[in-house]
Write an enzyme that holds these catalytic residues in place. Structure first.
Site, short mmCIF file in Angstrom:
data_model
loop_
_atom_site.label_atom_id
_atom_site.label_comp_id
_atom_site.label_asym_id
_atom_site.label_seq_id
_atom_site.Cartn_x
_atom_site.Cartn_y
_atom_site.Cartn_z
N ASN A 411 1.15 -1.21 0.02
CA ASN A 411 0.06 0.07 0.03
C ASN A 411 1.34 1.27 0.08
O ASN A 411 1.61 2.02 1.26
CB ASN A 411 -0.67 -0.32 1.77
CG ASN A 411 -1.80 1.55 1.74
OD1 ASN A 411 -2.59 1.54 0.58
ND2 ASN A 411 -0.93 2.20 2.58
N GLU A 412 0.67 1.99 -1.04
CA GLU A 412 1.35 3.57 -1.28
C GLU A 412 3.64 3.17 -1.13
O GLU A 412 3.66 4.61 -1.02
CB GLU A 412 0.75 4.14 -0.67
CG GLU A 412 -0.62 4.54 -0.46
CD GLU A 412 -1.55 5.39 0.23
OE1 GLU A 412 -2.31 5.82 -0.09
OE2 GLU A 412 -0.52 6.04 1.24
N ASN A 413 3.77 2.37 -1.13
CA ASN A 413 5.21 2.72 -1.00
C ASN A 413 6.13 2.38 -2.06
O ASN A 413 7.24 3.83 -2.08
CB ASN A 413 5.46 0.91 -0.81
CG ASN A 413 5.05 1.11 1.05
OD1 ASN A 413 4.93 1.97 1.30
ND2 ASN A 413 5.34 -0.36 1.36
N GLY A 416 4.91 6.04 -2.15
CA GLY A 416 6.06 7.03 -1.54
C GLY A 416 7.24 7.52 -1.71
O GLY A 416 7.83 7.94 -1.29
N SER A 457 -0.49 -0.77 -4.74
CA SER A 457 -1.57 0.12 -4.51
C SER A 457 -1.83 2.08 -4.04
O SER A 457 -1.15 1.43 -3.33
CB SER A 457 -2.84 -0.54 -4.18
OG SER A 457 -4.54 0.61 -4.85
#
Length: 786
Positions: A411-413, A416, A457
């Protein structure tokens, strides 16, 4: 035959406890044991979270008696889950160590008996040690969750408390067995193009000696045997099921399942058994390029699906308290709201079997994240070995479930790394990319080739595009809410919206149970602690500003923020669904909460439905009417996700606030899985006094111009024992009956309702209604809306 014996009689020892300890419940955790013994206050109430912070930074010991094995060649001590860093010993003799909440542990204790001790080290201590050893890694939150394989949100999130616990959080038992046992059963279940089901069951056995054994695999009345000679520990058994009944997501067909059974035997005597219910279906992920970019479409049994999804977080900050009944209630609420996909988010846990069983039964597709979220993760040892062991075990554990349709890397890594300044901070250090683009896809390909894998994601599918490019793959839409009004959803058409949302407080009764502030106000001390989002109060206020004047009291603030949440989500979902098949799915952040809090959820921490929950029933229905803009003009979009053509008549009316109206009848024809755009033969002449209303087959769409001035609400209330009827004398927008203000246990079957003059609505209430309480529980938009 293998005999399983649960271990009972546990005692917990640690700081601030008597020397004799306190009773411990297994499965359970330190916080719940301390709470049961009266040592700590309920950490989910008021500001008690701060009062119990010492618990997560302390070391703890669990102790019980380990009985001797009886009548078998081998006895194993099995822990299905240890949270998290622990040393296991019997009478002071070390058995092993754990450092991962997300996997099981097995120890040979044949011939041993005595005092069994499990000594837990604070997860903070382990995380700090590894951070010092491996080097710091960027993190979206101040806590070091990315250095320990533990439920990340236990360390706090923008909707959750900081309550990292410890304990034996899943079952602990002894397994007594002889000759051999089933060490792993890995069923690949597929639906062939010819309609036949195919099952390939891969087996691994563990032995005590060299006796031959036989594995028998049975399904749908068919059985196949395979002999494993001495020295042979693996085998694969294949069965074809002719004309298999097909498992479908809810709304597309039934959810038949077959019992698959594996029996291991020797000389005619059963040694071990494995049983699961499996389903035949074919899942593909279409990520082909087109004129808009790169798609992301689930294709189930050959049918393309618009996913109507919700994100799932752990339903309790202490997951050992989540029962099968609670899973069934919460997932049943999701299905009743029209949801057909649940994304298990990467900052939580791999849920219990009961979760996936209910999803199988209800036809809820499961998007399963691997457990990485919002941080850079070290790829060094010992973390890498734990990640691989955890991933392999959980892929094998969950792959029998037909509801599982996707493995997602994180999730979002990936996002990021590009946008959150990580590259500078990392200075070349590994950060998890090797997990998401190499290790995890290899594990899925080797272990569960029946399902697609996606690296993260959001993720555009390639480093050639920005990870959160709305034209490619999956998108998270958080600029809206964090920085922009919800009308910003209308600015683009993502291919698949995997996260989006808008905050609102929990139900009034939930807040009043959890927070004793007097007076209760958005920034009173307890309320502030139950608002975890960065500048959450400011964002709620700025979200109201374009639409409403500042609320004069708490009740108005509570109502208007609930309304704003509904309007925001409706703006996004209606827009995106109207652009099918370019946009192929929305996954609301979030379905549920893990405690009483101001958050993005549709169902609050006490299980009460917010108005957003009821709005989902409309937004996620097979058929949806919505006014949308195309090329600068207003049109009516008829979204038909059903399997039948939608043929009917649209009653379009321009309604004046004085009750007068002019109308037209428009024919409608929308083929299955399509969106029909209907041109409007008339429009609003006075935006401050007129609205548009379209009705068809019991569905309604309304359009209010920004300049619309609401008349002073005028309505009649009629009450009987279990219902409240409201009849409008004027236009009533966003009429709401807050059932929990009638009684904390009361529920209603509706959320926000818009009525025209002369129309009525019946709110059915799940408790006896006292007429005196009704006026204070009803709200609607007043004339002062901006």
């Amino acid at each position: 035959m293998l005999v399983s014996t649960p271990l009972h009689g546990w005692t917990l020892y640690g700081p601030r406890l008597p020397e004799t300890g306190i009773p411990a419940r297994v499965p359970g955790c330190v916080h719940t044991d301390l709470l049961a013994a009266g040592v700590i206050p309920d950490p989910l109430l008021d500001r008690n979270e701060l009062e119990v912070a010492w618990v997560g930074r302390s070391d703890w010991r669990y102790r019980t008696q380990l009985p001797a094995g009886q009548g078998h060649e081998r006895t194993d001590l099995v822990f299905d889950g240890l949270d998290t860093v622990a040393a296991i010993s019997v009478d002071g003799r070390p058995l092993g160590h754990s450092r991962n909440m997300h996997r099981s542990y097995r120890y040979d204790v044949t011939g041993l008996s005595g005092v069994l001790e499990v000594d837990f080290t604070s997860a903070y201590a382990e995380a700090d040690r590894l951070r010092a050893e491996l080097g710091a890694r960027p993190n979206s939150y101040p806590e070091p969750f990315n250095f320990v394989r533990k439920m990340a949100c236990a360390f706090g999130w923008d909707w959750g408390p900081t309550l990292p616990t410890a304990g034996i959080w899943r079952a602990a038992r002894l397994e007594h067995w002889s000759v051999a046992r089933l060490a792993e059963v890995r069923p690949e279940v597929t639906l062939r193009a010819d309609g036949n089901g195919h099952v390939a069951v891969h087996l691994i056995v563990e032995r005590t000696g060299r006796k031959p054994v036989t594995a028998t695999v049975s399904i749908a009345g068919l059985a196949t045997h395979v002999a494993l000679e001495p020295g042979q520990d693996t085998a694969t058994v294949e069965i074809i099921v002719p004309d298999a009944d097909v498992w479908w997501p809810r709304g597309y067909g039934g959810q038949p399942r077959y019992q698959c059974r594996v029996v291991l035997s020797s000389n005619g005597s059963a040694l071990d058994e494995w049983t699961r219910r499996v389903g035949f279906r074919r899942v593909e992920l279409d990520t082909s390029a087109d004129e808009h970019g790169t798609g992301f479409t689930f294709v189930v049994n050959g049918r393309r699906v618009f996913a109507r999804g919700v994100n799932w977080i752990p339903d309790d900050i202490f997951p050992s308290r989540i029962t099968p009944a609670r899973y069934r209630e919460r997932l049943g609420q999701a299905a009743a709201a029209g949801v057909d996909l649940v994304r298990v988010w990467g900052g939580g846990i791999y849920e219990d079997e009961a979760f996936y069983d209910v999803c199988d039964e209800l036809g809820l597709m499961v998007w399963q994240d691997f457990l990485f979220a919002c941080a850079a993760y070290p790829e060094d040892e010992p973390v890498r070995a734990e990640v691989e062991a955890e991933a392999r075990e959980n892929v094998v554990r969950l792959m029998p479930h037909p509801s599982l349709v996707l493995w997602n890397g994180n999730n979002e890594n990936l996002w990021g790394y590009v946008d959150w300044g990580w590259q500078r901070e990392l200075a070349g250090a590994e950060w998890g990319e090797g997990y998401y683009l190499d290790l995890l896809p290899r594990i899925v390909a080797e272990t569960d080739p029946t399902r697609p894998y996606w690296a993260g994601s959001p993720w555009s599918g390639s480093w050639q595009q920005h990870p959160n490019d709305p034209d490619h793959g999956t998108t998270h839409s958080w600029d809206v809410w964090n920085r922009r009004d919800y009308t910003g959803y209308l600015d683009d058409v993502p291919r698949f919206v995997a996260e989006f949302g808008w905050q609102a407080p929990a139900a009034y009764a939930t807040l009043r149970r959890a927070i004793t502030d007097e007076p209760l106000w958005p920034d009173s001390p307890g309320m502030l602690l139950h608002q975890k989002a960065d500048d959450g109060l400011g964002k709620l206020a700025r979200g109201l500003t374009p639409h409403f004047p500042p609320p004069a009291d708490f009740d108005t603030w509570h109502y208007l923020t609930q309304v704003n949440q509904v309007r925001a989500v409706a703006t996004g979902v209606e827009h995106w669904r109207s652009h099918w098949p370019r946009c192929t799915g929305t996954i609301l952040w979030q379905l549920n909460d893990c405690w009483p809090v101001v958050s993005w959820s549709a169902i609050d921490g006490d299980g009460r439905e917010k108005p957003l929950y009821h709005e989902l029933k409309r937004l996620y229905a097979d058929r949806l009417l919505t006014f949308q803009r195309r090329d600068g003009r207003l049109v009516l979009a008829a979204v038909n996700q059903s399997r039948q053509a939608w043929i009917g008549s649209i009653e379009l009316r321009v309604v004046h606030v004085d009750g007068s109206m002019r109308g037209h009848t428009i024919p409608l024809e929308a083929t299955p899985d399509s969106v029909s755009l209907v041109e409007l033969p008339t429009g609003i002449e006075d935006p401050s006094r007129e609205l548009l209303v379209a009705d068809c087959d019991g569905l309604r769409a309304t359009y209010f111009a920004a300049a619309f001035r609401y008349p002073k609400p005028d309505f009649r209330i009629d009450v009987d024992e279990e219902s409240v009827t409201v009849t409008a004398n004027t236009v009533l927008r966003d009429l709401l009956l807050q059932a929990d203000r009638l009684s904390p246990d009361a529920r209603t079957d509706r959320g926000l309702v818009t009525l025209l003059p002369g129309e009525s609505v019946v709110f059915r209430v799940s408790a006896e209604v006292d007429p005196a309480t009704v006026p204070g529980a009803i709200r609607c938009i007043e004339s002062h809306e901006r």
